[in-house]
Design a protein around this motif. Structure first.
Motif, short mmCIF file in Angstrom:
data_model
loop_
_atom_site.label_atom_id
_atom_site.label_comp_id
_atom_site.label_asym_id
_atom_site.label_seq_id
_atom_site.Cartn_x
_atom_site.Cartn_y
_atom_site.Cartn_z
N TYR A 4 0.81 -1.20 0.00
CA TYR A 4 0.00 0.00 0.00
C TYR A 4 0.85 1.26 0.00
O TYR A 4 0.37 2.35 0.23
CB TYR A 4 -0.96 -0.01 1.19
N LEU A 9 1.77 1.42 -5.78
CA LEU A 9 0.45 1.78 -6.27
C LEU A 9 0.25 3.27 -6.49
O LEU A 9 -0.73 3.69 -7.08
CB LEU A 9 -0.60 1.29 -5.26
N GLY A 10 1.16 4.04 -6.03
CA GLY A 10 0.91 5.47 -6.05
C GLY A 10 1.18 6.11 -7.40
O GLY A 10 1.48 5.45 -8.38
N ILE A 11 1.07 7.41 -7.40
CA ILE A 11 1.23 8.15 -8.63
C ILE A 11 2.67 8.02 -9.13
O ILE A 11 2.92 8.04 -10.33
CB ILE A 11 0.86 9.63 -8.38
N TYR A 18 4.95 5.09 -16.89
CA TYR A 18 4.86 5.98 -18.04
C TYR A 18 6.19 6.06 -18.79
O TYR A 18 6.27 5.86 -20.01
CB TYR A 18 4.39 7.35 -17.57
N VAL A 56 -0.47 -0.91 -18.60
CA VAL A 56 -1.57 0.06 -18.69
C VAL A 56 -2.77 -0.45 -17.90
O VAL A 56 -3.41 0.29 -17.13
CB VAL A 56 -1.96 0.32 -20.16
N PHE A 60 -2.45 2.11 -14.97
CA PHE A 60 -3.26 3.25 -15.39
C PHE A 60 -4.74 2.97 -15.11
O PHE A 60 -5.46 3.82 -14.61
CB PHE A 60 -3.05 3.53 -16.88
N MET A 61 -5.18 1.76 -15.49
CA MET A 61 -6.58 1.45 -15.23
C MET A 61 -6.79 1.07 -13.77
O MET A 61 -7.92 0.98 -13.30
CB MET A 61 -7.04 0.30 -16.12
N ARG A 65 -5.25 -3.14 -8.11
CA ARG A 65 -5.94 -3.13 -6.81
C ARG A 65 -7.20 -3.98 -6.81
O ARG A 65 -7.87 -4.09 -5.80
CB ARG A 65 -6.36 -1.70 -6.45
N THR B 7 -1.27 7.25 -1.05
CA THR B 7 -1.34 6.53 -2.32
C THR B 7 -2.52 7.05 -3.11
O THR B 7 -3.55 6.42 -3.24
CB THR B 7 -1.50 5.03 -2.09
N ILE B 8 -2.29 8.24 -3.63
CA ILE B 8 -3.35 8.92 -4.38
C ILE B 8 -3.85 8.02 -5.50
O ILE B 8 -3.07 7.44 -6.22
CB ILE B 8 -2.80 10.20 -5.03
N GLY B 9 -5.10 7.99 -5.67
CA GLY B 9 -5.64 7.26 -6.81
C GLY B 9 -5.68 5.77 -6.58
O GLY B 9 -6.20 5.03 -7.40
N CYS B 10 -5.11 5.27 -5.54
CA CYS B 10 -5.08 3.83 -5.38
C CYS B 10 -5.12 3.48 -3.91
O CYS B 10 -4.16 2.97 -3.35
CB CYS B 10 -3.84 3.21 -6.00
N SER B 12 -7.25 1.52 -1.93
CA SER B 12 -7.54 0.23 -1.33
C SER B 12 -7.90 -0.80 -2.40
O SER B 12 -8.16 -0.48 -3.54
CB SER B 12 -8.69 0.37 -0.35
N SER B 18 -12.31 0.64 -10.87
CA SER B 18 -12.86 1.96 -10.61
C SER B 18 -13.63 2.44 -11.83
O SER B 18 -13.32 2.08 -12.96
CB SER B 18 -11.75 2.93 -10.25
N THR B 73 1.25 9.46 -23.25
CA THR B 73 1.32 10.67 -22.44
C THR B 73 -0.09 11.10 -22.01
O THR B 73 -0.34 11.45 -20.86
CB THR B 73 1.98 11.80 -23.25
N SER B 75 -2.68 9.25 -21.69
CA SER B 75 -3.17 8.32 -20.67
C SER B 75 -2.59 8.69 -19.31
O SER B 75 -3.29 8.67 -18.30
CB SER B 75 -2.74 6.89 -21.03
N TYR B 76 -1.31 9.02 -19.33
CA TYR B 76 -0.66 9.39 -18.06
C TYR B 76 -1.30 10.66 -17.48
O TYR B 76 -1.55 10.75 -16.29
CB TYR B 76 0.84 9.60 -18.29
N VAL B 79 -4.31 9.77 -15.73
CA VAL B 79 -4.00 9.23 -14.40
C VAL B 79 -3.83 10.38 -13.41
O VAL B 79 -4.36 10.34 -12.29
CB VAL B 79 -2.72 8.37 -14.46
N ARG B 80 -3.13 11.42 -13.85
CA ARG B 80 -2.94 12.58 -12.97
C ARG B 80 -4.27 13.27 -12.67
O ARG B 80 -4.48 13.77 -11.56
CB ARG B 80 -1.99 13.59 -13.63
N ALA B 83 -5.95 11.35 -10.05
CA ALA B 83 -5.31 11.60 -8.76
C ALA B 83 -5.73 12.95 -8.21
O ALA B 83 -5.99 13.09 -7.00
CB ALA B 83 -3.79 11.54 -8.93
N SER B 177 -11.11 5.25 -17.62
CA SER B 177 -10.98 3.86 -18.02
C SER B 177 -11.17 3.70 -19.52
O SER B 177 -10.45 2.97 -20.19
CB SER B 177 -12.00 2.99 -17.28
N HIS B 180 -8.06 4.91 -21.31
CA HIS B 180 -6.94 3.96 -21.22
C HIS B 180 -7.15 2.81 -22.20
O HIS B 180 -6.19 2.29 -22.76
CB HIS B 180 -6.81 3.42 -19.80
#
Lengths: 93, 197, 464
Positions: A4, A9-11, A18, A56, A60-61, A65, B7-10, B12, B18, B73, B75-76, B79-80, B83, B177, B180
């Motif tokens: 965790y 898993l984070g950005i 990327y 990806v 990304f998707m 998790r 863990t922004i965006g992720c 649990s 999502s 890019t 897609s990235y 992601v941002r 977040a 989604s 992506h």
């Protein structure tokens, strides 16, 4: 298995993914630019593509998790056309 | 801030991806279409290797690389954007989405340039099987890029109006989604049509 | 029934069933002519019987759709219909036009019909399914415009729901695509090409929206599942129907002189056409499984479930069987096509119209929720008789089709068409008997409106 922390898993993980995707794409491009061909090279390029797709899907998707059924569709999707394409290229050579 | 909330965006694990589950059913259906198309391409090539190898060389690899980078890019950026909204920052989310849409536009412009080049040479769907597949596959994907941009734009507009928050942002995930998926498909399409020989 | 103006659906439903009976009778006549070539000759030649059989089908389904729309649009929009009078008037215009057209088919030779209706001014006749005289076609356009105007005004005034939206897109698409029936180029390739824009893009395009929205409406009513969930399904299904179905038109373009890429486009996209139908099956069953209540109208639920299954089998599976161009090279225009056509039309469109009739008619006739126990029992019998009969028809025609393809197209020394037909007689007889069974089912269906209609309504308890 699942961590965790920021690293998995984070950005920041997504940022690394990327960059990795950019590099793999560039390698694929070089293969094309150098005119490399043949079964082994093709399958290697395909493998890169599947790996990219896998990343990806996972990062990304965010499927990394997800537990259970919905963890798999993208991976399975990559494998089936991947195998079919491999067979077709194998038979063609 | 603890390690978990960082863990922004992720944050649990969950049973479902999502975004709206409906978009996932749709994504799978779309992937199936592309998957079939890819396999058919490969098997059609099998019966016509020389033709495919010859005309593949007429494609513009530089354009393809730019486009691949543009989509990755983009897609990235999405992601941002996800977040950002998870932190409740709507305006930052909007900016990332706009950047993502801009990268989509880059893709469309470059791809249109390629098409213009081919059409200028009088190439069309009936020229040969390779061009038939190349044009069909890429154009089908092209339409999906447009569709994805429309979805992202809709999400951006709603985000701009403050329609999403740190706790309520399924719509952003849904649009993300789909986008992506558009990227994912191109990642296979690029080596298959442009490089593998 | 919550709005008085929903009652205009009654004549449409009744008219639909009347034409349904006509369709089946002419189907039986044709079925017999397959094995007894001179049956009813010269009064009703085969080509005329076929024309009546197919045109009556299309017209009664359209009537059913219109009835369905007049019933569900006000209820969804939560307002009275814009103009009940216009709806009633248009019914009689439509019914009279249909009656006159059928009479024209039966009473005078087709070429004479073309002459007296002024076909040479704007030639549109003589093409399969679009045989109607030009003035009838114009009449259909007028009816459709009035119909869309009426519904559009109703929806604009009332609540906008996904079901109404999807239904309207379907109906507008239906009307717009019908305009291609007026386009009749002399180039045969173009003629066929755009002819499919009506025929295919109806049944494998916009009609699926109508089907989906009617199904969704009935499922909301009988299961009590949240509208949000049902609407989400509806959106996915129609998106898939469009992705696969629009370019899927290409599976009709294989052998008519179009460029080669249609072989690929048509094969790939139409191979996906079963997906929306499969989703519809999953949709219907999962909604019924998640139901919040047991609706006393269990036969309407049965029709809804049956429609989703039979549509998947008939349109999806039987369509897929011969949709890939290398397969279709052999099977094109054989009895396999007939098998697919029968089950697809029955499963997808006949059954959905019967679903909405089954749901709405008791309410329109003053019941609070459902028909009496006896009526429902009778209707359930008719459901199974008709559905099993249609399955048999499909299986017999499939067997005939496979044998036909083998004898006529695969053998090293293939038989000529009529010689191959002679070998199929036994299947045609069996098909005819299955057709009689279907007619019995249909008669029971009609009886279910009258037998036991004085008895009290079925309640949930007696069903549980």
């Amino acid at each position: 298995m699942f961590m965790y922390g920021k690293h998995i898993l984070g950005i920041r993980a997504c940022t690394w993914v990327y960059f990795f995707l950019l590099v793999l794409s560039f390698i694929t491009y070089l293969v094309g630019q150098l005119g490399l061909g043949g079964l082994e090279v093709s399958l290697l390029v395909l493998f890169f593509a599947l790996m990219k797709g896998h990343l990806v899907g996972l990062y990304f998707m965010g499927l990394v998790r997800v537990k259970g059924f919905w963890h798999w569709p993208v991976s399975i999707w990559l494998i089936i056309p991947g195998v079919l394409i491999s067979i077709a290229f194998y038979l063609a050579n | 801030m603890t390690a978990t909330t960082a863990t922004i965006g992720c944050s649990s694990q969950s049973k479902y991806p999502s975004g709206d589950l409906a978009i996932w059913v749709f994504i799978l259906a779309e992937l199936l279409v592309f998957g079939i198309f890819f396999a058919v391409y490969a098997f059609a090539r099998m019966n016509n290797v020389e033709l495919f190898n010859e005309f593949q060389q007429h494609l513009d690899l530089n354009a393809a690389l730019i486009n691949t980078w543009a989509l990755i890019t983009s897609s990235y950026f999405v992601v941002r954007a996800v977040a950002a909204i998870k932190e409740g920052n709507s305006q930052l989310c909007v900016r990332w989405l706009l950047a993502a849409i801009a990268m989509g536009a880059v893709f469309l412009v470059v791809k249109s340039g390629e098409y213009a080049h081919h059409f200028g040479q009088g190439i069309n769907l009936s020229t040969n099987s390779f061009y038939m597949f190349y044009l069909s596959l890429t154009f089908f994907h092209f339409m999906h890029v447009i569709m994805g941009m429309v979805i992202l734009a809709a999400v951006a507009i709603k985000a701009h109006q403050g329609g999403y928050s740190a706790s309520d942002n399924t719509g952003v995930h849904t649009g993300a989604s789909y986008w992506h998926m558009v990227d994912l498909v191109w990642l296979i399409l690029f080596p298959l049509v442009y490089v593998m020989r | 029934m919550q709005y008085q103006s929903q009652k205009v659906a009654i004549p449409y439903f009744v008219g639909a069933i009347v034409l349904f009976v006509a369709q089946i009778l002419f189907g039986l006549i044709m079925g017999l002519q397959y094995v007894m070539g001179d049956f009813l000759f010269p009064e009703i030649p085969f080509n005329v019987a076929r024309m009546v059989h197919t045109n009556a089908l299309i017209v009664w389904l359209l009537m059913g759709f219109m009835g369905a729309a007049y019933y569900l649009v006000p209820e969804e929009a939560e307002t009275e219909l814009h103009s009940p009078f216009l709806a009633k008037l248009m019914f009689w215009v439509f019914f009279a036009a249909a009656g006159l057209t059928v009479a024209g088919y039966l009473l005078v030779p087709y070429s004479t019909l073309a002459d007296i209706t002024g076909n040479e001014l704007l030639p549109t006749m003589g093409r399969e399914f679009l045989e109607q005289p030009t003035i009838t076609k114009i009449g259909i356009v007028v009816v459709a415009l009035a119909f869309l105007y009426n519904l559009g005004m109703t929806i604009l005034r009332g609540r906008k729901t996904a079901i109404n939206l999807v239904l309207m897109i379907g109906l507008v698409g239906l009307a717009v695509l019908f305009l291609f029936s007026f386009y009749n180029p002399t180039n045969l390739v173009l003629d066929k090409f755009f002819w499919w824009w009506v025929v295919h893009l109806w049944v494998e395009g916009v009609w699926e929206l109508i089907l989906g929205s009617i199904l969704a409406f009935v499922l909301i009513k009988v299961t009590g599942v949240d509208r949000e969930i049902i609407e989400k399904w509806l959106y996915i299904i129609i998106a898939m129907a469009f992705i696969s179905g629009i370019i899927g038109t290409g599976h009709h373009f294989f052998w008519i002189g179009t460029p080669e890429y249609w072989q690929w486009w048509g094969s790939i996209f139409s191979a996906l056409e079963p997906i929306p139908f499969f989703m519809m099956t999953i949709f219907a069953f999962s909604m019924v499984k998640q139901r919040r209540r047991n609706h006393p109208n269990r036969v309407a639920t049965l029709w809804a479930l049956g429609a989703s299954v039979m549509a998947f089998l008939g349109a999806g599976v039987w369509g897929f069987m011969h949709t890939l161009s290398p397969v279709n090279y052999y099977t094109h225009g054989s009895q396999l096509t007939a098998a697919h056509g029968h089950m697809a039309f029955y499963g997808a469109y006949v059954m959905i119209v019967l679903t909405i009739i089954s749901y709405a008619m008791p309410l329109l006739r003053g019941r609070t929720a459902a028909n009496s126990e006896r009526q429902q029992t009778l209707e359930i019998w008719s459901f199974w008789l008709m559905t099993i009969a249609m399955t048999l028809i499909t299986l017999f025609l499939t067997a005939a089709g496979i044998l036909q393809v083998w004898l006529q197209r695969v053998l090293d020394s293939p038989l000529p068409f009529m010689a191959a037909q002679d070998q199929l007689t036994v299947f045609y007889w069996m098909r005819e008997f299955a057709g009689v069974m279907f007619l019995i089912g249909l008669l029971l269906y009609i009886a279910s409106f009258f037998v036991g209609d004085k008895e009290p309504e079925a309640s949930v308890k007696t069903i549980a």
